[in-house]
Write a protein that holds these residues in place. Structure first.
Motif, PDB file in Angstrom:
ATOM      1  N   CYS A   1      64.602  -3.770 -43.888  1.00 22.63           N
ATOM      2  CA  CYS A   1      65.885  -4.326 -44.222  1.00 22.63           C
ATOM      3  C   CYS A   1      65.896  -5.157 -45.779  1.00 22.63           C
ATOM      4  O   CYS A   1      66.815  -4.880 -46.261  1.00 22.63           O
ATOM      5  CB  CYS A   1      66.221  -5.538 -43.300  1.00 22.63           C
ATOM      6  N   PHE A   2      64.848  -5.432 -46.122  1.00 24.71           N
ATOM      7  CA  PHE A   2      64.970  -6.303 -47.339  1.00 24.71           C
ATOM      8  C   PHE A   2      64.927  -5.036 -48.573  1.00 24.71           C
ATOM      9  O   PHE A   2      65.801  -5.130 -49.339  1.00 24.71           O
ATOM     10  CB  PHE A   2      63.645  -6.949 -47.707  1.00 24.71           C
ATOM     11  N   ALA A   3      64.389  -3.954 -48.305  1.00 25.81           N
ATOM     12  CA  ALA A   3      64.322  -2.858 -49.187  1.00 25.81           C
ATOM     13  C   ALA A   3      65.713  -2.231 -49.170  1.00 25.81           C
ATOM     14  O   ALA A   3      66.242  -1.991 -50.452  1.00 25.81           O
ATOM     15  CB  ALA A   3      63.383  -1.759 -48.941  1.00 25.81           C
ATOM     16  N   PHE A   4      66.537  -2.020 -47.971  1.00 29.11           N
ATOM     17  CA  PHE A   4      67.704  -1.355 -48.005  1.00 29.11           C
ATOM     18  C   PHE A   4      68.767  -2.227 -48.730  1.00 29.11           C
ATOM     19  O   PHE A   4      69.769  -2.100 -49.294  1.00 29.11           O
ATOM     20  CB  PHE A   4      68.092  -1.011 -46.743  1.00 29.11           C
ATOM     21  N   GLY A   5      68.476  -3.783 -48.451  1.00 32.87           N
ATOM     22  CA  GLY A   5      69.642  -4.702 -48.972  1.00 32.87           C
ATOM     23  C   GLY A   5      69.447  -4.759 -50.508  1.00 32.87           C
ATOM     24  O   GLY A   5      70.524  -4.639 -51.129  1.00 32.87           O
ATOM     25  N   ALA A   6      68.267  -4.753 -50.978  1.00 35.89           N
ATOM     26  CA  ALA A   6      67.806  -4.519 -52.219  1.00 35.89           C
ATOM     27  C   ALA A   6      68.606  -3.403 -53.014  1.00 35.89           C
ATOM     28  O   ALA A   6      69.272  -3.205 -54.141  1.00 35.89           O
ATOM     29  CB  ALA A   6      66.433  -4.786 -52.593  1.00 35.89           C
ATOM     30  N   PHE A   7      68.543  -2.292 -52.394  1.00 35.22           N
ATOM     31  CA  PHE A   7      69.133  -0.878 -52.983  1.00 35.22           C
ATOM     32  C   PHE A   7      70.626  -1.055 -52.884  1.00 35.22           C
ATOM     33  O   PHE A   7      71.200  -0.515 -54.063  1.00 35.22           O
ATOM     34  CB  PHE A   7      68.632   0.251 -51.794  1.00 35.22           C
TER      35      PHE A   7
ATOM     36  N   PHE B   1      72.814  -0.920 -56.293  1.00 36.73           N
ATOM     37  CA  PHE B   1      73.669   0.297 -56.526  1.00 36.73           C
ATOM     38  C   PHE B   1      75.030  -0.327 -56.677  1.00 36.73           C
ATOM     39  O   PHE B   1      75.870   0.359 -57.542  1.00 36.73           O
ATOM     40  CB  PHE B   1      73.559   1.165 -55.364  1.00 36.73           C
ATOM     41  N   ALA B   2      75.429  -1.276 -55.840  1.00 39.02           N
ATOM     42  CA  ALA B   2      76.817  -1.835 -56.015  1.00 39.02           C
ATOM     43  C   ALA B   2      77.025  -2.460 -57.476  1.00 39.02           C
ATOM     44  O   ALA B   2      77.920  -2.332 -58.042  1.00 39.02           O
ATOM     45  CB  ALA B   2      76.971  -2.954 -54.937  1.00 39.02           C
ATOM     46  N   VAL B   3      75.922  -3.212 -58.020  1.00 34.57           N
ATOM     47  CA  VAL B   3      76.259  -3.581 -59.146  1.00 34.57           C
ATOM     48  C   VAL B   3      76.159  -2.579 -60.306  1.00 34.57           C
ATOM     49  O   VAL B   3      76.967  -2.809 -61.355  1.00 34.57           O
ATOM     50  CB  VAL B   3      75.013  -4.769 -59.807  1.00 34.57           C
TER      51      VAL B   3
ATOM     52  N   PHE C   1      77.756  -8.120 -52.681  1.00 37.80           N
ATOM     53  CA  PHE C   1      77.282  -8.715 -51.294  1.00 37.80           C
ATOM     54  C   PHE C   1      77.657  -7.975 -50.369  1.00 37.80           C
ATOM     55  O   PHE C   1      76.591  -7.683 -49.476  1.00 37.80           O
ATOM     56  CB  PHE C   1      77.856 -10.186 -51.452  1.00 37.80           C
ATOM     57  N   GLU C   2      78.764  -7.555 -50.147  1.00 34.94           N
ATOM     58  CA  GLU C   2      79.213  -6.684 -48.951  1.00 34.94           C
ATOM     59  C   GLU C   2      78.216  -5.380 -48.960  1.00 34.94           C
ATOM     60  O   GLU C   2      77.912  -4.894 -47.755  1.00 34.94           O
ATOM     61  CB  GLU C   2      80.635  -6.372 -49.002  1.00 34.94           C
ATOM     62  N   LEU C   3      78.029  -4.645 -50.124  1.00 38.29           N
ATOM     63  CA  LEU C   3      77.200  -3.496 -50.082  1.00 38.29           C
ATOM     64  C   LEU C   3      75.925  -3.632 -49.656  1.00 38.29           C
ATOM     65  O   LEU C   3      75.120  -2.731 -49.137  1.00 38.29           O
ATOM     66  CB  LEU C   3      77.558  -2.623 -51.203  1.00 38.29           C
ATOM     67  N   MET C   4      75.284  -4.964 -50.081  1.00 44.37           N
ATOM     68  CA  MET C   4      73.790  -5.147 -49.915  1.00 44.37           C
ATOM     69  C   MET C   4      73.993  -5.444 -48.407  1.00 44.37           C
ATOM     70  O   MET C   4      73.023  -4.939 -47.799  1.00 44.37           O
ATOM     71  CB  MET C   4      73.606  -6.386 -50.497  1.00 44.37           C
ATOM     72  N   VAL C   5      74.835  -6.180 -47.822  1.00 40.65           N
ATOM     73  CA  VAL C   5      74.768  -6.427 -46.083  1.00 40.65           C
ATOM     74  C   VAL C   5      74.954  -5.276 -45.393  1.00 40.65           C
ATOM     75  O   VAL C   5      74.098  -4.897 -44.227  1.00 40.65           O
ATOM     76  CB  VAL C   5      75.830  -7.400 -45.836  1.00 40.65           C
ATOM     77  N   LEU C   6      75.917  -4.343 -46.016  1.00 39.98           N
ATOM     78  CA  LEU C   6      76.305  -2.967 -45.170  1.00 39.98           C
ATOM     79  C   LEU C   6      74.949  -1.981 -45.369  1.00 39.98           C
ATOM     80  O   LEU C   6      74.546  -1.443 -44.414  1.00 39.98           O
ATOM     81  CB  LEU C   6      77.439  -2.033 -45.871  1.00 39.98           C
ATOM     82  N   SER C   7      74.278  -1.990 -46.578  1.00 42.99           N
ATOM     83  CA  SER C   7      73.093  -1.175 -46.676  1.00 42.99           C
ATOM     84  C   SER C   7      72.045  -1.635 -45.868  1.00 42.99           C
ATOM     85  O   SER C   7      71.240  -0.818 -45.257  1.00 42.99           O
ATOM     86  CB  SER C   7      72.645  -1.128 -48.135  1.00 42.99           C
ATOM     87  N   ALA C   8      71.759  -2.968 -45.812  1.00 40.17           N
ATOM     88  CA  ALA C   8      70.666  -3.584 -44.974  1.00 40.17           C
ATOM     89  C   ALA C   8      70.789  -3.339 -43.462  1.00 40.17           C
ATOM     90  O   ALA C   8      69.947  -2.748 -42.914  1.00 40.17           O
ATOM     91  CB  ALA C   8      70.397  -5.039 -45.234  1.00 40.17           C
ATOM     92  N   GLY C   9      71.975  -3.630 -42.961  1.00 38.92           N
ATOM     93  CA  GLY C   9      72.329  -3.274 -41.519  1.00 38.92           C
ATOM     94  C   GLY C   9      72.047  -1.894 -41.144  1.00 38.92           C
ATOM     95  O   GLY C   9      71.463  -1.638 -40.161  1.00 38.92           O
TER      96      GLY C   9
END
Length: 383
Positions: free
Chosen positions: A57-63, A67-69, A100-108
């Motif tokens: 979850c942390f890895a996908f959220g960081a990605f 990526f969003a930035v 923030f939104e893309l971080m949460v989406l990628s992590a989930g």
């Protein structure tokens, strides 16, 4: 092909936790525990290690965050820089919501997909529960039945933890529904191949992102010719783009004002106009007091006696609002005076909106009423 398991049913979560711990302490292998909801402490009783999905979850959220930035920075600074209000193109605070939104989406999404792959969950996979009440109010403990030779020992152990039922079962291997699984596998394989072929074809064709797509049923609305408001026009009347309003039209929020800046019209306004706000409206009175303190008190004074601070600086003092002839002026005429001004007083149309002018009159009437009280009459000065 099948294997032997021992199944124990429980009605309370505390019992299944105690039974799981007792089975592990007795040397039995815990295959799994089925519960209708997440049970706190069950993972420790089963001897499970901390899940590594948290790191996934942390890895996908960081990605997703990186990526969003990067995407926003590249689009707004490199590929398509647009000056919006003079802000810098690489305005990082503006990137925060999308990042923030893309971080949460990628992590989930990433965590769920990895969980599905790890647990071999796929569309069409069937699960045969040990007890249909597992999804409602029953807890099921499944032990490996290949180790213990005597079911009685296991039964006594589980019943000592208040097991409601203990039995031995032969569980079919995962290939029990092999035909259905093979059909589902072929379907998923076909969908995967179709997706891969689509992506490969899109890449091979080399679509130019700068070339517009095929336009189906072209419309003149898409290719409309724009014009500036004050530019000349060859098709509109009088050769101007911005047309005059129709005769007799009224701007939104502005009622007609059929009074001129003359004493005759001031008297007529006193007869024809009345205050739309009642004197017992506390909100209107409070607003009138605030407007009076802002615009009127500097000349008329806090009590309306005409002794404002500007009168000590050489400005001629205005007429007292508490004088007899001032109290006899009607609300409509006072509104006319606020609108056009009178003698040394200028117009306050630009400073005070129409509704606030009526509310100021409410406050003036309250000052006059307080001045008429027996305790205040000695303070009234007639000028």
């Amino acid at each position: 092909m099948s294997r032997r398991v021992i199944v124990g049913a429980f009605d309370r979560e505390t019992d299944v936790i105690a039974a799981t711990q007792a089975a592990r302490d007795g040397g039995y292998i815990v295959e799994d525990v089925y519960t209708p909801y997440a049970v706190h402490g069950l993972d420790r009783a089963m001897g499970l290690k901390p899940s590594w999905l948290t790191w996934v979850c942390f890895a996908f959220g960081a990605f997703g965050l990186v990526f969003a930035v990067w995407l926003q920075f590249w689009t707004s600074t490199v590929a398509w820089p647009i000056n919006v209000g003079g802000r810098p193109w690489n305005s990082l605070p503006a990137f925060v919501p999308i990042a923030f939104e893309l971080m949460v989406l990628s992590a989930g999404v990433g965590t769920v997909l990895v969980f599905f792959v790890r647990r071999r969950l796929r569309p069409g996979k069937r699960c045969v529960p040990f007890d249909v009440r597992t999804t409602n109010d029953r807890f099921i403990l499944v032990l490996d039945g290949e180790g213990p030779s005597d079911l009685g020992d296991v039964r006594r152990l589980l019943e000592s933890c208040h097991a409601t039922a203990v039995d031995e079962r032969q569980v079919a291997a995962e290939t029990a529904h092999g035909g259905r699984a093979r059909a589902t596998g072929r379907l998923n394989l076909g969908l995967g191949v179709a997706l891969a072929a689509t992506l490969a074809g899109y890449w091979a064709l080399g679509v130019d992102p700068l070339r517009p797509n095929f336009e189906f049923m072209p419309s003149n609305m898409v290719h409309a010719v724009s014009a500036q408001a004050f530019a000349t026009s060859s098709v509109l009347p009088r050769g101007q783009t911005l047309q005059d309003p129709p005769p007799g039209s009224i701007a939104r929020g502005l009622l007609p004002w059929p009074y001129a800046a003359t004493p005759e019209d001031a008297a007529r306004a006193g007869v024809e106009l009345s205050n739309p706000f009642p004197p017992d409206d506390p909100a209107a009175v409070a607003r009138g007091a605030a407007v009076y303190a802002t615009f009127c008190q500097v000349c008329h004074g806090a009590g309306g006696l005409g002794d404002g601070p500007v009168t000590t600086r050489g400005v001629p003092p205005p007429v007292s609002l508490l004088a007899d002839h001032t109290r006899q002026i009607k609300d409509g005429q006072l509104f006319h005076i606020l609108t056009y001004g009178q003698k040394n007083m200028s117009s306050y149309t630009a400073q005070i909106p129409r509704e606030d002018r009526w509310k100021v009159i409410l406050h003036v009437r309250q000052l006059q009423q307080r001045a008429m009280s027996p305790t205040s009459q000695s303070q009234v000065q007639t000028r």
